[in-house]
Design a protein around this motif. Structure first.
Motif, PDB file in Angstrom:
ATOM      1  N   LYS A 111      -1.814  -8.661   0.039  1.00 21.72           N
ATOM      2  CA  LYS A 111      -0.419  -8.370  -0.339  1.00 21.72           C
ATOM      3  C   LYS A 111      -0.378  -7.566  -1.643  1.00 21.72           C
ATOM      4  O   LYS A 111       0.361  -6.587  -1.757  1.00 21.72           O
ATOM      5  N   ILE A 112      -1.170  -7.971  -2.623  1.00 22.11           N
ATOM      6  CA  ILE A 112      -1.225  -7.253  -3.898  1.00 22.11           C
ATOM      7  C   ILE A 112      -1.674  -5.818  -3.660  1.00 22.11           C
ATOM      8  O   ILE A 112      -1.099  -4.882  -4.223  1.00 22.11           O
ATOM      9  N   LYS A 113      -2.705  -5.634  -2.843  1.00 20.22           N
ATOM     10  CA  LYS A 113      -3.216  -4.291  -2.563  1.00 20.22           C
ATOM     11  C   LYS A 113      -2.155  -3.430  -1.895  1.00 20.22           C
ATOM     12  O   LYS A 113      -1.985  -2.256  -2.243  1.00 20.22           O
ATOM     13  N   LYS A 114      -1.419  -3.999  -0.976  1.00 20.61           N
ATOM     14  CA  LYS A 114      -0.362  -3.260  -0.271  1.00 20.61           C
ATOM     15  C   LYS A 114       0.710  -2.788  -1.245  1.00 20.61           C
ATOM     16  O   LYS A 114       1.248  -1.691  -1.113  1.00 20.61           O
ATOM     17  N   GLU A 115       0.997  -3.590  -2.254  1.00 23.23           N
ATOM     18  CA  GLU A 115       2.030  -3.261  -3.239  1.00 23.23           C
ATOM     19  C   GLU A 115       1.508  -2.379  -4.376  1.00 23.23           C
ATOM     20  O   GLU A 115       2.296  -1.814  -5.121  1.00 23.23           O
TER      21      GLU A 115
END
Length: 73
Positions: free
Chosen positions: A22-26
């Motif tokens: 999720k962090i990577k996607k954001e």
């Protein structure tokens, strides 16, 4: 490593891995490996050492310990 007193093997939980994705996607400007190291620091109550200002801000947002090298000398 299994028999060393100086090293500890750590693994991300399934939930932590999902958080990392999720962090990577954001945050496309940061590597997935940097995110993993930040989560390991948080999990082990360790301090992540970096000069990357974006990484420092991200670690603070996720309440992971983080310092610049000159702050620990």
């Amino acid at each position: 490593f299994n028999f060393s007193h100086n090293f500890k093997r750590v693994n991300l939980t399934k939930e932590e891995y999902e958080i990392a994705k999720k962090i990577k996607k954001e945050n496309i400007e940061i590597s997935f490996y940097d995110i993993i190291h930040m989560l390991f620091a948080k999990q082990t109550n360790s301090v992540l050492i970096t000069r990357d200002n974006f990484m420092i801000d991200l670690a603070k947002r996720y309440r992971a310990g983080v310092k610049k090298p000159e702050e620990i000398l």
